[in-house]
Design an enzyme around this catalytic site. Sequence first.
Site, short mmCIF file in Angstrom:
data_model
loop_
_atom_site.label_atom_id
_atom_site.label_comp_id
_atom_site.label_asym_id
_atom_site.label_seq_id
_atom_site.Cartn_x
_atom_site.Cartn_y
_atom_site.Cartn_z
N ARG A 177 0.74 -1.34 -0.02
CA ARG A 177 -0.01 -0.08 -0.02
C ARG A 177 0.89 1.28 0.08
O ARG A 177 0.54 2.20 0.63
CB ARG A 177 -0.86 0.18 1.33
CG ARG A 177 -1.98 -1.05 1.10
CD ARG A 177 -2.83 -1.12 0.03
NE ARG A 177 -3.93 -2.27 -0.01
CZ ARG A 177 -3.59 -3.19 -0.50
NH1 ARG A 177 -2.54 -3.52 -1.25
NH2 ARG A 177 -4.53 -4.30 -0.39
N SER A 225 -11.08 -0.52 3.55
CA SER A 225 -10.29 -0.98 4.99
C SER A 225 -9.79 0.29 5.32
O SER A 225 -9.11 1.18 4.77
CB SER A 225 -9.19 -1.96 4.36
OG SER A 225 -9.76 -3.05 4.09
N GLU A 295 -4.90 3.07 6.54
CA GLU A 295 -4.73 3.03 5.03
C GLU A 295 -5.21 4.22 4.45
O GLU A 295 -4.70 4.78 3.52
CB GLU A 295 -5.22 1.70 4.59
CG GLU A 295 -5.27 1.51 3.01
CD GLU A 295 -5.41 0.31 2.81
OE1 GLU A 295 -5.26 -0.89 3.67
OE2 GLU A 295 -6.18 0.12 1.48
#
Length: 302
Positions: A177, A225, A295
């Site tokens: 990520r 998420s 995130e």
Amino acid sequence: MEFDDIHKNLVEILGDDNVYLNEDMSKHSSFKTGGMADVFITPSSKEKIVESIKAINKYDVPFTIIGNGTNLLVRDKGIRGVVMSLYDNFNIVRVEDDKIIAQSGALFSAISNYACRASLAGLEFASGIPGTIGGAAKINAGAYGGEFKDVFHSATLLKRDGTLIEADLEYMNYDYRGSSITDEIIVEVIVKLTPGEVSTIRNAMVLLAKKRKEKQPLNIPSAGSTFKRPKGEYAGKLIESAGLKGYEIGGARVSIKHAGFIVNTGEATSTDIETLIKKVQEIVEKNSGIKLEPEVQIIGEE
Ligand SMILES: Cc1cc2nc3c(=O)[nH]c(=O)nc-3n(C[C@H](O)[C@H](O)[C@H](O)COP(=O)(O)OP(=O)(O)OC[C@H]3O[C@@H](n4cnc5c(N)ncnc54)[C@H](O)[C@@H]3O)c2cc1C
């Protein structure tokens, strides 16, 4: 700060329809929260993106680039300076042999559909990711074992000084990520895929869509998420073990369907969501010793 001058300058480049003053950012964030952006622009070509950046550089104002706002929490005080949005107005996609060349505002899920129709495998994982390919290329979006970096071929980037450069995999320096991209604008992306059977590709996409629908709260505003997956663990499991499923602050709630998602139950402010993110971090750390890292990207004036 007065934005009349910069507004006038940007209207000359982009036209009235693509420059907005005091734009409500809740319209551009999948959380459906957030304050106003001073100036909001939606350029429709590479040339106009470059010209806009050169014009913005003449002023001492902050600059923010966004895609479809599906990985963003925009604070309630909004965003100072100029926000450039590439979703919706900069989304031409073409297929060339085993490659797909996309303007960065094209939806990642739409490109996944293009790939399927062109008998190209490798983007099945992207079919349910609601962001743009520019956003996916910046954060190395991934799902169900697939990651953007697995299909990345190259990208055209615009540096903040107004110069265009070509980036390869080494330049992007992907990890989980994340990428090396800091303030560059991703303008065009080329992905490289593998020839496959349309029916096999479609079946895989249908299966993943079914899994998503079963597990994720897709009908309530969220940014997917909320936290990155800690090594060897699942954020959702840690949050659930800490007894936080359904925990609420104001209109923000830890989803009952999937504890890894924070959702806006209807009246949440960004402050509610940010406070809940911090509370979840604190309680999970106390319970498991693991500090969850968001995130979701939190932007705007504190
Ligand atoms: C229901 C739901 C499910 C989701 N599922 C997943 C999933 O399975 N996997 C996953 O990885 N993510 C998932 N997400 C999160 C999100 O869709 C992805 O992170 C997506 O890649 C973000 O793209 P975006 O265009 O919305 O980017 P934004 O949210 O607009 O921006 C995200 C970041 O990228 C930067 N950025 C955007 N465009 C550019 C550009 N052209 N150039 C430079 N920087 C840029 C922004 O500055 C910001 O830092 C989900 C979100 C939702 C709401």
